[in-house]
Design an enzyme around this catalytic site. Structure first.
Site, short mmCIF file in Angstrom:
data_model
loop_
_atom_site.label_atom_id
_atom_site.label_comp_id
_atom_site.label_asym_id
_atom_site.label_seq_id
_atom_site.Cartn_x
_atom_site.Cartn_y
_atom_site.Cartn_z
N HIS A 79 29.09 72.90 -8.63
CA HIS A 79 29.04 72.29 -7.29
C HIS A 79 27.60 72.32 -6.76
CE1 HIS A 79 29.68 71.59 -3.00
NE2 HIS A 79 29.13 72.76 -2.74
N ASP A 108 6.22 46.19 -4.91
CA ASP A 108 7.17 46.99 -5.69
C ASP A 108 6.60 48.39 -5.77
OD1 ASP A 108 8.97 48.06 -7.68
OD2 ASP A 108 9.39 46.00 -8.30
N TRP A 144 24.13 78.52 -9.31
CA TRP A 144 23.14 77.47 -9.55
C TRP A 144 21.75 78.07 -9.71
CZ3 TRP A 144 18.84 75.38 -6.93
CH2 TRP A 144 18.54 75.96 -5.70
N SER A 172 13.03 63.56 -14.67
CA SER A 172 13.34 62.43 -13.81
C SER A 172 12.68 62.59 -12.44
CB SER A 172 14.86 62.31 -13.67
OG SER A 172 15.19 61.49 -12.58
N SER A 173 12.82 63.80 -11.86
CA SER A 173 12.23 64.03 -10.54
C SER A 173 10.72 63.90 -10.58
CB SER A 173 12.55 65.44 -10.04
OG SER A 173 13.90 65.60 -9.89
N HIS A 256 12.09 77.95 -3.22
CA HIS A 256 11.85 77.73 -1.80
C HIS A 256 11.22 76.37 -1.51
CE1 HIS A 256 12.21 78.63 2.32
NE2 HIS A 256 11.09 78.00 2.44
N GLU A 258 11.70 73.87 -3.16
CA GLU A 258 12.83 72.97 -3.40
C GLU A 258 13.64 72.73 -2.13
OE1 GLU A 258 13.91 71.07 -5.74
OE2 GLU A 258 15.99 70.73 -5.15
N TYR A 260 12.56 72.57 0.79
CA TYR A 260 11.83 71.61 1.63
C TYR A 260 11.82 70.23 1.01
CZ TYR A 260 10.75 75.57 4.40
OH TYR A 260 10.89 76.66 5.18
N SER A 271 12.77 60.78 12.12
CA SER A 271 11.61 60.33 12.90
C SER A 271 11.52 58.81 12.97
CB SER A 271 10.31 60.87 12.30
OG SER A 271 10.35 62.27 12.25
N HIS A 305 11.49 86.00 0.14
CA HIS A 305 12.50 86.29 1.16
C HIS A 305 13.91 86.16 0.61
CE1 HIS A 305 12.06 81.85 2.61
NE2 HIS A 305 12.89 81.91 1.59
N HIS A 306 14.04 85.62 -0.61
CA HIS A 306 15.35 85.59 -1.26
C HIS A 306 15.62 86.88 -2.00
CE1 HIS A 306 15.89 81.23 -0.57
NE2 HIS A 306 14.58 81.23 -0.62
N THR A 331 8.20 73.80 12.24
CA THR A 331 9.53 73.20 12.35
C THR A 331 9.89 73.01 13.82
OG1 THR A 331 10.05 74.50 10.40
CG2 THR A 331 11.86 73.33 11.42
N LYS A 334 8.42 69.95 15.26
CA LYS A 334 9.17 68.74 14.95
C LYS A 334 10.35 68.56 15.88
CE LYS A 334 7.96 68.00 10.24
NZ LYS A 334 7.74 66.57 10.41
N ARG A 453 29.83 86.12 -1.05
CA ARG A 453 29.94 84.77 -1.59
C ARG A 453 30.26 84.84 -3.09
NH1 ARG A 453 23.62 82.85 -2.25
NH2 ARG A 453 24.60 80.98 -3.07
CU LIG Z 1 13.53 80.27 0.77
#
Ligand SMILES: [Cu+2]
Lengths: 528, 200
Positions: A79, A108, A144, A172-173, A256, A258, A260, A271, A305-306, A331, A334, A453
């Site tokens: 998932h 293009d 994941w 691909s990315s 991390h 990722e 963002y 925006s 921080h993880h 943030t 924004k 979890r």
């Molecule tokens: Cu993080």
């Protein structure tokens, strides 16, 4: 059909519609590839969503009822992978393909053939990943985040396929990101200076730089897992002098930034939409640009921080705590700017605006719970609990996914040439808004109360809240079928969309007819 | 519709190619950086004692003062990885030492299987900061330990604590995890290790 954009410009009239499947296999047109990405991501959204339904059905009651714990683990893992790499990221790439050339006045994407490749390897990556679920021993079941040694010593035999699919997604990315950067840097219409680019282009440009910086690091982590498991290396194996904590450092150095990657394009979308429906200019455009850059820069300094509970020295925990909290400043800029844009605006509440406003509110809630998680001492309680699940679903579902919905409603008239059904759109919005909160808000409470979890069973005292959460999940899942209905209906017909269906909208994409013709801006527009 | 100036077209192509080359360089660089994190992490941990690393090399048994005003409790923990069929334990669970004082502790190991095996003990210290001040002048963890089927051995570990060890550390825990390295070791290496006299 011709293969390079350059050739098309001269005799595009003969090349319009090679029919059948080959048209889609060999297309190098940014609009067609954009549509492919968007459809693919929607299919993946439904696939990943069905897995979420399995998870919530199992958690509907305490005890084990529907699935084996090992299968449950595969569901949570896949998932996550499908939603991150299959739904959210390709949706943004699809939007980038469709909109960036239109927004900067380019004919293009800069590298159309690579564009074709970067899309068409994706379905294969996901066929491999999803196929591994049917193998003996099952698919990936280690989360994941594929922490070693779960993904090395204890992983199923299919792990090589998992690694292979991650590599393809990464390639691909990276190709998609390179294409965006080259397009934005080299293909802007005359007069389209950097500081005149729409926010969506800016946020995507910065996202693309994040992608090329961190996707290779993810590839490293996956490669090391592969060699540790199959070729006897010991990157993460203490017996051979390695260290399992090293995996977490490498993974989160990717992980991390990722997050963002999955939210900056949302900022760009919102925006664009909020000013359009407030009938005002975006408040503080340049501060938006700098804030996006600041968020991206800081994202490389906060990964640990993880990992507060891995036994880091106190000095490091304090550094990562403050660095993380620092991100709330750009943030906050924004969020302030979006609210200031709406302030005294002549606001109307069409579906895109509804989703955009919900994004601002719910993303901010997710940001606040993120701030709570950033506090080292508090994190020891929250770590690996449902509070974390609530947090990242607020930023990713009611954040990123809502912004993608907003974008789809906002640009559907341009893509299809028809107005979508506004009544159905509002139904979709209100059903989604209510169910998403029923689904994720109570998770904060069970998390704080200590429900971990990634476990298929839970203590009895969590039963009531989990039942409510599961009802919310089923309702949210069903609500998305309304969206499918709206899109199909809009693609097949409906009220003709004018060139610019939204009164307050700005940008070059509204200066071309609806639906956007296959080839646009072959003569660059003049930007004043 | 007018065709765009062919000159601008070729310059754009050249620009694109150059930009792509630069970006690919970034991609390759970041891929290399990902692997460079492995040695960087190693160095970082050795310098900071981060993650409970100990100096896993023989410390010089040099002349030093013994600080009798302080006594530190050093505890020993042993673990066997993943149900490896060995017995492995310290002879004493803890010792009290003055900083600077040398101590020897014996660890007992027995191979409970009917085949020859090679093991490696990996140390870790808590709190992590203390790892920098734990000096081992002799340790079975410096080498792999071969043990014939069913045999047992006593393995010495000689250490002293650096007198500069921070004042707030009163207790430190040294943990050893024993890993089965037989599969990772060539048969002839197993034989040569066995030829080496083990400390009794
Ligand atoms: Cu993080």
């Amino acid at each position: 059909m011709s293969t390079a954009a350059g050739e098309m410009t001269h005799h595009d009239h003969h090349h319009h519609a090679p029919s059948g499947l080959t048209r889609w296999f060999f297309t190098t047109n940014h609009k067609e590839i954009g549509s492919l990405y968007l459809w693919f991501s929607f299919i993946m959204f439904l696939v990943g969503g069905s897995m979420a339904m399995v998870i919530r059905a199992e958690l509907f009651q305490p005890g084990l009822q529907l699935v084996e714990p090992h299968f449950f683990n595969q569901m949570t893992t896949v998932h996550g992978l499908v939603m991150v790499f299959g739904a959210v990221m390709p949706a943004f790439v699809g939007l980038a393909n469709w909109m960036i050339p239109l927004m900067i006045g380019a004919p293009d994407m800069a590298l159309p053939r690579m564009n074709n490749w970067s899309f068409w390897i994706l379905p294969f990556a996901f066929m491999i990943l999803l196929g591994s679920l049917f193998m003996e021993g099952g698919g990936p079941a280690f989360g994941w985040t594929f922490y070693a040694p779960l993904s090395t010593s204890y992983s199923p035999d299919s792990t090589a396929l998992f690694v292979f699919s991650i590599h393809i997604m990464g390639i691909s990315s990276i190709m998609g990101a390179i294409n965006v950067i080259v397009t934005v840097m080299n293909m802007r219409a005359p007069g389209m200076t950097y500081m005149k680019m729409p926010m969506f282009v800016w946020t995507w440009l910065i996202t693309a730089f994040l992608l090329i910086a961190v996707m290779p690091v993810l590839a490293c982590a996956a490669t090391m897992v592969l060699t540790d498991k199959y070729f006897g290396t010991s990157f993460f194996d203490a017996a051979g002098g390695g260290d399992p904590v090293l995996f977490q450092h490498i993974f989160w150095f990717f992980g991390h930034p990722e997050v963002y990657i999955m939210i900056l394009p949302s900022f760009g979308i919102v925006s664009a939409i909020i000013p359009a429906f407030s009938r005002k200019k975006l408040f503080g455009y340049s501060s938006m640009v700098y804030a996006t850059g600041a968020i991206a820069g800081l994202s490389f300094l906060v990964w640990a921080h993880h990992m507060f509970t891995t036994g880091m020295p106190v000095g490091a925990e304090i550094f990562f705590m403050y660095a993380t909290m620092l991100i709330s400043i750009p943030t906050g800029v924004k969020v302030f700017n979006w609210v200031a844009t709406m302030w005294r605006g002549a606001i109307s509440f069409e579906t895109p605006m509804l989703f955009a406003i919900a994004f601002v509110v719910l993303f901010t809630i997710g940001g606040f719970s993120g701030l709570m998680l950033a506090m080292t001492p508090a994190d020891f309680q929250y770590h690996d609990s449902y509070f974390v699940v609530a947090h990242f679903h607020y930023v990713l579902v009611s954040g990123a996914v809502f912004s993608i919905m907003a974008a789809a409603y906002y640009w559907l008239p341009k893509w299809t040439g028809h107005m979508y059904d506004e009544t159905l759109g509002r139904w979709h919005f209100w059903c989604s808004l209510i169910s998403v909160n029923v689904l994720f808000f109570p998770m904060h409470f069970v998390g704080l109360a200590g429900m971990p979890r990634r476990i298929p069973d839970y203590a009895l005292q969590f039963a009531d809240i989990n039942k409510i959460v599961s009802y919310g999940a089923f309702a949210f899942g069903l609500s998305q079928l309304i969206f499918l209905w709206v899109v199909i209906k809009c693609a097949r017909g409906g009220e003709r969309a004018p060139m610019k269906p939204w009164e307050g909208a700005e940008g070059l994409e509204w200066t071309i007819p609806s639906p956007a013709p296959l080839h646009t801006f072959e003569t660059p527009p003049e930007v004043k | 519709m007018t065709a765009p100036n062919p000159n601008t077209k070729t310059t754009t192509r050249a620009d694109n190619a150059r930009t792509v080359r630069r970006l690919l360089l970034v991609v390759v660089g970041m891929f290399a950086f990902g692997f460079a994190l492995v040695p960087l992490y190693e160095v970082f941990c050795d310098i900071t004692g981060f993650n409970g690393r100990t100096k896993n090399e023989q410390a010089a048994a040099n002349q030093r003062s013994i600080d009798t005003s302080r006594t530190i409790n050093v505890q020993f923990i042993t673990r066997i990885n993943q149900g490896m069929p060995w017995e492995f334990k310290p002879e004493v669970r803890s010792v009290r030492v003055h900083p600077g004082e040398t101590k020897v502790v014996q660890f007992y190991a027995k191979n409970l299987t009917d085949h020859d095996m090679v093991a490696q003990a990996v140390p870790s210290v808590a709190p992590g900061q203390a790892g920098l001040y734990l000096n081992k002048t002799e340790c079975f963890c410096f080498n792999q330990q071969p043990l014939a089927a069913g045999s047992e051995t006593l393995m010495p570990m000689q250490f002293y604590l650096d007198p500069d060890i921070p004042k707030h550390i009163h207790t430190l825990t040294l943990s050893y995890t024993m890993y089965d390295m037989t599969a990772h070791t060539q048969p002839d290496v197993v034989a040569s290790l066995e030829a080496r006299p083990t400390a009794e």
